[in-house]
Motif scaffolding. Structure first.
Motif, PDB file in Angstrom:
ATOM      1  N   VAL A   1      25.055  47.657  56.215  1.00  0.00           N
ATOM      2  CA  VAL A   1      25.678  48.591  55.522  1.00  0.00           C
ATOM      3  C   VAL A   1      26.915  47.852  54.859  1.00  0.00           C
ATOM      4  O   VAL A   1      27.015  47.829  53.619  1.00  0.00           O
ATOM      5  N   ILE A   2      27.814  47.291  55.713  1.00  0.00           N
ATOM      6  CA  ILE A   2      28.974  46.790  55.366  1.00  0.00           C
ATOM      7  C   ILE A   2      28.665  45.461  54.430  1.00  0.00           C
ATOM      8  O   ILE A   2      29.291  45.408  53.339  1.00  0.00           O
ATOM      9  N   LEU A   3      27.817  44.903  54.792  1.00  0.00           N
ATOM     10  CA  LEU A   3      27.163  43.391  53.936  1.00  0.00           C
ATOM     11  C   LEU A   3      26.779  44.064  52.369  1.00  0.00           C
ATOM     12  O   LEU A   3      27.276  43.523  51.432  1.00  0.00           O
ATOM     13  N   ALA A   4      26.141  45.212  52.597  1.00  0.00           N
ATOM     14  CA  ALA A   4      25.473  45.664  51.069  1.00  0.00           C
ATOM     15  C   ALA A   4      26.789  46.193  50.488  1.00  0.00           C
ATOM     16  O   ALA A   4      26.727  45.925  49.325  1.00  0.00           O
ATOM     17  N   GLY A   5      27.578  46.760  51.162  1.00  0.00           N
ATOM     18  CA  GLY A   5      28.736  47.341  50.431  1.00  0.00           C
ATOM     19  C   GLY A   5      29.563  46.192  49.859  1.00  0.00           C
ATOM     20  O   GLY A   5      30.057  46.431  48.690  1.00  0.00           O
ATOM     21  N   LEU A   6      29.824  45.070  50.510  1.00  0.00           N
ATOM     22  CA  LEU A   6      30.458  44.007  50.261  1.00  0.00           C
ATOM     23  C   LEU A   6      29.921  43.301  48.923  1.00  0.00           C
ATOM     24  O   LEU A   6      30.442  43.093  47.827  1.00  0.00           O
ATOM     25  N   VAL A   7      28.667  43.329  48.875  1.00  0.00           N
ATOM     26  CA  VAL A   7      27.893  42.660  47.804  1.00  0.00           C
ATOM     27  C   VAL A   7      28.297  43.421  46.474  1.00  0.00           C
ATOM     28  O   VAL A   7      28.626  43.131  45.212  1.00  0.00           O
ATOM     29  N   VAL A   8      28.129  45.139  46.836  1.00  0.00           N
ATOM     30  CA  VAL A   8      28.343  45.563  45.382  1.00  0.00           C
ATOM     31  C   VAL A   8      29.736  45.731  44.984  1.00  0.00           C
ATOM     32  O   VAL A   8      30.013  45.670  43.926  1.00  0.00           O
ATOM     33  N   LEU A   9      30.613  45.661  45.986  1.00  0.00           N
ATOM     34  CA  LEU A   9      32.209  45.417  45.785  1.00  0.00           C
ATOM     35  C   LEU A   9      32.421  44.430  45.032  1.00  0.00           C
ATOM     36  O   LEU A   9      32.933  44.620  44.045  1.00  0.00           O
ATOM     37  N   PHE A  10      31.939  43.278  45.190  1.00  0.00           N
ATOM     38  CA  PHE A  10      32.263  42.039  44.791  1.00  0.00           C
ATOM     39  C   PHE A  10      31.617  41.935  43.125  1.00  0.00           C
ATOM     40  O   PHE A  10      32.335  41.400  42.421  1.00  0.00           O
ATOM     41  N   TYR A  11      30.553  42.564  43.167  1.00  0.00           N
ATOM     42  CA  TYR A  11      29.771  42.530  41.872  1.00  0.00           C
ATOM     43  C   TYR A  11      30.469  43.136  40.723  1.00  0.00           C
ATOM     44  O   TYR A  11      30.991  42.927  39.898  1.00  0.00           O
ATOM     45  N   VAL A  12      31.012  44.596  41.336  1.00  0.00           N
ATOM     46  CA  VAL A  12      31.966  45.381  40.534  1.00  0.00           C
ATOM     47  C   VAL A  12      33.218  44.805  40.042  1.00  0.00           C
ATOM     48  O   VAL A  12      33.613  44.660  38.906  1.00  0.00           O
ATOM     49  N   ILE A  13      33.730  44.235  41.141  1.00  0.00           N
ATOM     50  CA  ILE A  13      35.103  43.398  41.062  1.00  0.00           C
ATOM     51  C   ILE A  13      34.875  42.444  39.848  1.00  0.00           C
ATOM     52  O   ILE A  13      35.695  42.486  38.852  1.00  0.00           O
ATOM     53  N   THR A  14      34.129  41.815  39.801  1.00  0.00           N
ATOM     54  CA  THR A  14      33.635  40.767  38.934  1.00  0.00           C
ATOM     55  C   THR A  14      33.373  41.363  37.635  1.00  0.00           C
ATOM     56  O   THR A  14      33.867  40.846  36.668  1.00  0.00           O
ATOM     57  N   MET A  15      32.839  42.421  37.199  1.00  0.00           N
ATOM     58  CA  MET A  15      32.450  42.908  36.069  1.00  0.00           C
ATOM     59  C   MET A  15      33.659  43.472  35.592  1.00  0.00           C
ATOM     60  O   MET A  15      33.846  43.418  34.297  1.00  0.00           O
ATOM     61  N   VAL A  16      34.606  44.199  36.435  1.00  0.00           N
ATOM     62  CA  VAL A  16      35.575  44.830  36.258  1.00  0.00           C
ATOM     63  C   VAL A  16      36.765  43.696  35.451  1.00  0.00           C
ATOM     64  O   VAL A  16      37.241  43.835  34.434  1.00  0.00           O
ATOM     65  N   LYS A  17      36.579  42.499  36.243  1.00  0.00           N
ATOM     66  CA  LYS A  17      37.721  41.448  35.750  1.00  0.00           C
ATOM     67  C   LYS A  17      36.805  40.873  34.387  1.00  0.00           C
ATOM     68  O   LYS A  17      37.830  40.626  33.601  1.00  0.00           O
ATOM     69  N   LEU A  18      35.678  40.446  34.340  1.00  0.00           N
ATOM     70  CA  LEU A  18      35.092  40.220  33.060  1.00  0.00           C
ATOM     71  C   LEU A  18      35.373  40.987  31.934  1.00  0.00           C
ATOM     72  O   LEU A  18      35.568  40.526  30.809  1.00  0.00           O
ATOM     73  N   ALA A  19      35.287  42.306  32.077  1.00  0.00           N
ATOM     74  CA  ALA A  19      35.475  43.301  31.261  1.00  0.00           C
ATOM     75  C   ALA A  19      36.758  43.328  30.582  1.00  0.00           C
ATOM     76  O   ALA A  19      37.115  43.293  29.251  1.00  0.00           O
ATOM     77  N   SER A  20      37.781  43.189  31.484  1.00  0.00           N
ATOM     78  CA  SER A  20      39.172  43.268  30.855  1.00  0.00           C
ATOM     79  C   SER A  20      39.583  41.816  30.329  1.00  0.00           C
ATOM     80  O   SER A  20      40.256  41.765  29.264  1.00  0.00           O
ATOM     81  N   THR A  21      38.888  40.834  30.679  1.00  0.00           N
ATOM     82  CA  THR A  21      39.225  39.388  29.890  1.00  0.00           C
ATOM     83  C   THR A  21      38.376  39.538  28.613  1.00  0.00           C
ATOM     84  O   THR A  21      39.060  39.096  27.823  1.00  0.00           O
ATOM     85  N   ALA A  22      37.281  40.189  28.437  1.00  0.00           N
ATOM     86  CA  ALA A  22      36.589  40.389  27.188  1.00  0.00           C
ATOM     87  C   ALA A  22      37.722  41.145  26.159  1.00  0.00           C
ATOM     88  O   ALA A  22      37.603  40.940  24.913  1.00  0.00           O
ATOM     89  N   VAL A  23      38.161  42.123  26.807  1.00  0.00           N
ATOM     90  CA  VAL A  23      38.916  42.929  26.091  1.00  0.00           C
ATOM     91  C   VAL A  23      40.231  42.272  25.606  1.00  0.00           C
ATOM     92  O   VAL A  23      40.716  42.397  24.571  1.00  0.00           O
ATOM     93  N   ASP A  24      40.685  41.312  26.532  1.00  0.00           N
ATOM     94  CA  ASP A  24      42.064  40.599  26.233  1.00  0.00           C
ATOM     95  C   ASP A  24      41.757  39.219  26.448  1.00  0.00           C
ATOM     96  O   ASP A  24      41.743  38.808  27.622  1.00  0.00           O
ATOM     97  N   PRO A  25      41.345  38.276  25.309  1.00  0.00           N
ATOM     98  CA  PRO A  25      41.015  36.916  25.452  1.00  0.00           C
ATOM     99  C   PRO A  25      42.038  36.255  26.142  1.00  0.00           C
ATOM    100  O   PRO A  25      41.715  35.150  26.645  1.00  0.00           O
ATOM    101  N   SER A  26      43.133  36.654  25.867  1.00  0.00           N
ATOM    102  CA  SER A  26      44.340  35.926  26.363  1.00  0.00           C
ATOM    103  C   SER A  26      44.446  35.831  28.036  1.00  0.00           C
ATOM    104  O   SER A  26      45.146  34.801  28.291  1.00  0.00           O
TER     105      SER A  26
END
Lengths: 60, 309
Positions: A34-59
């Motif tokens: 359960v913890i490993l699956a949770g970490l996979v989801v967590l890191f995926y969502v963090i990556t998506m959130v960071k990518l999204a914020s970079t896409a909004v502000d390319p600087s």
């Protein structure tokens, strides 16, 4: 709680787990899964959130 | 072929782990984690700046796990003295449910994981501060100060006081001096809180050979020190209202809480530290003091962020 330990005279020594020990091992295995699956989801969502914020502000 | 039957389950059997997930959760010191998550959240809410809700939640989660990791390392190292104290002898390592090596590995993995997670979710200054907090608690306090000086919790209290600074750094990427005021409040709160406990558990600490102040300097000296720290903490608790971190309403609440704290320290002084009911009262009230103080800050911070006033 009983532990049945079988010591073989041969080099192939084995421990036979009791039902309780087997149940505890199973609960540990499920928790790790359960913890490993949770970490996979967590890191995926963090990556998506960071990518999204970079896409909004390319600087960034 | 030989059989060994009916071994007591509390006796560690080589190669057979008796641990359940609950035992590993206990290694994290959940009650300490509650305080850490609460004070770190206050640091985050009071800090200027913003963070998206998800990253903020992950950052808070990472700080919480980091605190838990230091708890696991503490339980690994202190298993020998935990075994001698009634308060701690049923912890997972001294009771044999978790092997010392497992607790150590668990603590290290969580330490590295929580610091990396905080760095990715927030910033690397906050992650560095979390790493320093874990190091300070596990190495400086647990391995060095705790067994060597009666000032152990005075200096070691810095580890417990850092979470709001970490929380502040999550949002700002810096260590604001306002966050150091929050640090100071917890730092000054720690000694009277733990000395009240040490007065109650003097026999435990003596048996474990941990040099807490009552065991080394005596109950009367401890009673004086509890009062001195309360006298310093009470005004410091009001400071946030003077530096723009909180409103005058908070100031009035903090002043009232501080006055009660001093009042609670007086019967301990009058009895030269022998009044157990007074020590128990101080211990319980000190928890209320810190909780209400930070809850007031949290409410004001949320209200300010929502723009209600």
């Amino acid at each position: 709680m009983a532990v049945e330990q079988v010591a073989m005279s041969s080099p192939d020594e084995r421990i036979t787990l009791t039902d309780d020990q087997r149940r505890r091992r199973r609960s540990r295995s499920i928790a790790i899964a359960v913890i490993l699956a949770g970490l996979v989801v967590l890191f995926y969502v963090i990556t998506m959130v960071k990518l999204a914020s970079t896409a909004v502000d390319p600087s960034l | 072929m030989a059989y060994v039957n009916d071994l007591n389950a509390t006796e560690p059997v080589p190669g057979v782990s008796l641990a359940t997930p609950r035992d590993y959760f206990e290694l994290l010191k959940p009650r300490v984690m509650q305080l850490v998550v609460f004070t770190a959240l206050v640091g985050m809410v009071m800090a200027p700046g913003s963070i998206d809700l998800f990253s903020g939640a992950v950052a808070l989660f990472a700080i919480t796990i980091g605190a838990g990791a230091s708890g696991a390392l503490n339980m690994w190292y202190d298993a020998d003295i935990d075994r001698k104290m009634a308060r701690t002898r049923l912890r997972p390592v001294p009771s044999g449910r978790v092997a010392p090596g497992e607790a150590l590995a668990f603590g290290i993995v969580l330490s590295v994981g929580s610091v990396a997670l905080l760095g990715l979710a927030a910033n690397w200054l906050a992650a560095g501060l979390l790493a320093f907090t874990i190091f300070f608690y596990a190495v400086i306090y647990t391995m060095w100060l705790k067994r060597s000086t009666p000032e152990n919790i005075v200096i070691g209290g810095a580890a417990g006081a850092l979470p709001p600074v970490v929380g502040w750094a999550v949002l700002t990427g810096a260590v604001g001096w306002e966050s150091l005021v929050l640090f100071a409040i917890i730092f000054l709160w720690t000694p009277p809180h733990f000395w009240a406990l040490a007065l109650l558990k003097e026999e435990d600490y003596r048996r474990a050979n941990v040099p807490m102040l009552p065991n080394v300097a005596g109950a009367a000296v401890t009673a004086h020190r509890i009062l001195y720290y309360s006298l310093i903490l009470a005004p410091v608790g009001v400071v946030p209202s003077f530096i723009g971190l909180a409103s005058p309403v908070y100031g009035v609440i903090a002043a009232g809480l501080g006055a009660v704290l001093i009042w609670k320290a007086l019967p301990i002084l009058r009895s030269a530290g022998t009044d157990r009911a007074a020590a128990r009262g101080m211990f319980g009230y000190s928890l209320v003091y810190l909780f209400v103080l930070f809850a007031a800050l949290l409410v004001e911070g949320i209200v300010a962020r929502l723009g209600w006033f």
